[in-house]
Design a protein around this motif. Structure first.
Motif, PDB file in Angstrom:
ATOM      1  N   THR A 191      -6.183  14.073  12.338  1.00 21.72           N
ATOM      2  CA  THR A 191      -4.931  14.543  12.452  1.00 21.72           C
ATOM      3  C   THR A 191      -4.158  14.566  11.060  1.00 21.72           C
ATOM      4  N   VAL A 192      -3.078  15.213  11.203  1.00 21.17           N
ATOM      5  CA  VAL A 192      -2.050  15.212  10.093  1.00 21.17           C
ATOM      6  C   VAL A 192      -1.773  13.567   9.741  1.00 21.17           C
ATOM      7  N   SER A 193      -1.407  12.863  11.036  1.00 18.89           N
ATOM      8  CA  SER A 193      -0.906  11.535  10.736  1.00 18.89           C
ATOM      9  C   SER A 193      -2.015  10.506  10.164  1.00 18.89           C
ATOM     10  N   GLU A 194      -3.333  10.917  10.517  1.00 15.55           N
ATOM     11  CA  GLU A 194      -4.405  10.255  10.120  1.00 15.55           C
ATOM     12  C   GLU A 194      -4.807  10.333   8.666  1.00 15.55           C
ATOM     13  N   ILE A 195      -4.247  11.629   8.395  1.00 17.06           N
ATOM     14  CA  ILE A 195      -4.621  11.894   6.974  1.00 17.06           C
ATOM     15  C   ILE A 195      -3.535  11.120   6.219  1.00 17.06           C
ATOM     16  N   ASN A 196      -2.424  11.514   6.484  1.00 18.59           N
ATOM     17  CA  ASN A 196      -1.160  10.790   5.662  1.00 18.59           C
ATOM     18  C   ASN A 196      -1.026   9.316   5.741  1.00 18.59           C
ATOM     19  N   SER A 197      -1.684   9.041   6.931  1.00 15.67           N
ATOM     20  CA  SER A 197      -1.586   7.385   7.179  1.00 15.67           C
ATOM     21  C   SER A 197      -2.444   6.565   5.867  1.00 15.67           C
ATOM     22  N   GLN A 198      -3.496   7.282   5.471  1.00 17.45           N
ATOM     23  CA  GLN A 198      -4.256   6.943   4.307  1.00 17.45           C
ATOM     24  C   GLN A 198      -3.477   6.755   3.080  1.00 17.45           C
ATOM     25  N   VAL A 199      -2.455   7.790   2.982  1.00 12.22           N
ATOM     26  CA  VAL A 199      -1.565   7.730   1.577  1.00 12.22           C
ATOM     27  C   VAL A 199      -0.383   6.622   1.787  1.00 12.22           C
ATOM     28  N   LEU A 200       0.027   6.802   2.856  1.00 13.34           N
ATOM     29  CA  LEU A 200       1.301   5.831   3.243  1.00 13.34           C
ATOM     30  C   LEU A 200       0.850   4.075   3.109  1.00 13.34           C
ATOM     31  N   THR A 201      -0.353   3.831   3.653  1.00 13.36           N
ATOM     32  CA  THR A 201      -0.988   2.633   3.826  1.00 13.36           C
ATOM     33  C   THR A 201      -1.596   2.213   2.505  1.00 13.36           C
ATOM     34  N   ALA A 202      -2.215   2.988   1.711  1.00 10.31           N
ATOM     35  CA  ALA A 202      -2.634   2.970   0.274  1.00 10.31           C
ATOM     36  C   ALA A 202      -1.621   2.577  -0.786  1.00 10.31           C
ATOM     37  N   GLN A 203      -0.323   3.293  -0.330  1.00  9.33           N
ATOM     38  CA  GLN A 203       0.852   3.000  -1.451  1.00  9.33           C
ATOM     39  C   GLN A 203       1.328   1.754  -1.160  1.00  9.33           C
ATOM     40  N   ILE A 204       1.570   1.165   0.091  1.00  8.50           N
ATOM     41  CA  ILE A 204       1.606  -0.231   0.262  1.00  8.50           C
ATOM     42  C   ILE A 204       0.707  -1.170  -0.244  1.00  8.50           C
ATOM     43  N   GLU A 205      -0.507  -0.816  -0.014  1.00 10.30           N
ATOM     44  CA  GLU A 205      -1.543  -1.636  -0.523  1.00 10.30           C
ATOM     45  C   GLU A 205      -1.559  -1.878  -2.178  1.00 10.30           C
ATOM     46  N   ALA A 206      -1.370  -0.507  -2.701  1.00 13.02           N
ATOM     47  CA  ALA A 206      -1.322  -0.812  -4.121  1.00 13.02           C
ATOM     48  C   ALA A 206      -0.052  -1.429  -4.780  1.00 13.02           C
ATOM     49  N   GLU A 207       0.908  -1.362  -4.076  1.00 14.66           N
ATOM     50  CA  GLU A 207       2.174  -2.109  -4.538  1.00 14.66           C
ATOM     51  C   GLU A 207       1.914  -3.573  -4.588  1.00 14.66           C
TER      52      GLU A 207
END
Ligand code: SAH
Ligand code: SF4
Length: 340
Positions: free
Chosen positions: A128-144
């Motif tokens: 889903t759109v949410s599953e695709i963008n969750s990867q970006v959202l949570t990777a941003q949190i992880e990278a930070e």
């Protein structure tokens, strides 16, 4: 309804239908994608009664990675278990001047390229759109957490992005939205095995960079490793790339180096011809092996010879550094669990 599935336009429509003001959509999106607030209670510039009603209408539930694996070279693989038990992965690849996130668009992949582990595991479903963008959202949190910032996105994880076209393009709309992730289109690359008609459509809809997994320069060879070539043979594929409307420098041809299969000087010469047609950059990808792989990697010396033929014909050709191999996070290795 999952709010992360909505582009701003779709959210505005839904809010208007329910008696909210249109601008609430941008407020809500800023809270989610920019301030990373996932509870309406905390969206303090929205009235309490609106927050209550929104909470009744929408869920805001990004998928967080269940496990993370860090490779010795700094590459970090995030494994997401979806609500139905499917597992997908995203990979954070830190480099000197940038940090790239490799995003998945499907659980498994239906294309079944002969050299790809994801393909050998079978296809489960579109994300889903949410599953695709969750990867970006949570990777941003992880990278930070380690002081990094995701600067580039490549749709090169599990799956064939252009076979999940609607969700991919909605996800990209949110990634580019000023009130969403606010990425620039020059920082996003979609990689495809060559779904020709969708390449044309993608070009009409968005202006992200295009990477095409070419891997062979004749139909005879390409048929052997990429069954999709039967449906969209080279001529059709190359014509579709012609129609891609953006600056040609944004087209990349990917070429996985398979020992004694596609690594001969005549392959390099034909590849140079194709690259020059688009002024495209070529990425030579050392083959990453996996259990049961039917190919071997071309030795590095021969890859360099191949690269030199391209360079001599004025093609920008890079050899992709393989990253994350010790944690099965490298290209073509994604798919931690066997998908039946
Ligand atoms: N399905 C899309 C995007 C995901 S694959 C596509 O095929 O383009 C991302 C890249 O990894 C593709 O270029 C793919 O051909 C390459 N790849 C797949 N298996 C690989 C392997 N075993 N070793 C190296 N690269 C591989
Ligand atoms: Fe699917 Fe890409 Fe793997 Fe081919 S290389 S099987 S299209 S993920």
């Amino acid at each position: 309804m999952e709010l992360l599935d909505f582009t701003r336009k779709k959210l505005e429509e839904k809010l208007l239908e329910n008696g909210f003001a249109r601008f609430k959509a941008s407020q809500i999106m800023q809270w989610i994608y920019q301030k990373r607030v996932f509870s309406f209670d905390e969206m303090t510039n929205i009235s309490k009664s609106d927050r209550l009603r929104l909470g009744e209408m929408f869920d805001v539930t990004p998928v967080f990675p269940g496990e993370t694996f860090t490779s010795s070279d700094g590459t970090e693989k995030l494994a997401f278990t979806l609500s139905d038990g499917n597992v997908v992965e995203a990979v954070i690849i830190p480099e000197e001047t940038r940090c790239t996130l490799c995003v998945s668009t499907q659980a498994g992949c239906p294309i079944k390229c002969a050299f790809c582990r994801t393909g050998s595991l079978g296809f489960r479903r579109n994300l889903t759109v949410s599953e695709i963008n969750s990867q970006v959202l949570t990777a941003q949190i992880e990278a930070e957490k380690s002081g990094k910032k995701i600067t580039n996105l490549v749709f090169m994880g599990m799956g064939e992005p252009l076979l999940n076209f609607e969700n991919l393009t909605d996800a990209i709309e949110i990634l580019l939205d000023d009130f969403g992730f606010n990425f620039s289109n020059r920082k996003i690359t979609v990689s495809t095995s060559g779904i020709a008609d969708k390449i044309v459509e993608l070009g009409e809809k968005t202006k992200v960079n295009l990477a095409v997994s070419l891997h062979a320069v004749t139909d005879e060879k390409r048929d052997k490793i990429m069954p999709i070539n039967k449906k969209y043979p080279l001529k059709t594929l190359l014509k579709a790339i012609d129609s891609y409307p953006i600056s040609r420098k944004m087209v990349v041809l990917e070429y996985v180096m398979l020992k004694n299969f596609n690594d001969f000087p005549e392959d390099a010469a034909a590849l140079a011809k194709i690259a020059n047609r688009y002024d495209a950059k070529v990425n030579l990808i050392p083959f990453n092996t996996f259990d049961g792989a039917a190919f071997e990697a071309t030795p590095m010396k021969k890859i360099i010879d191949f690269q030199n033929i391209l360079l001599a014909k004025n093609v920008t050709a890079l050899i992709r550094k393989s990253r994350g191999g010790d944690k099965l996070a490298a290209c073509g290795q994604l798919g931690r669990v066997r998908i039946k």
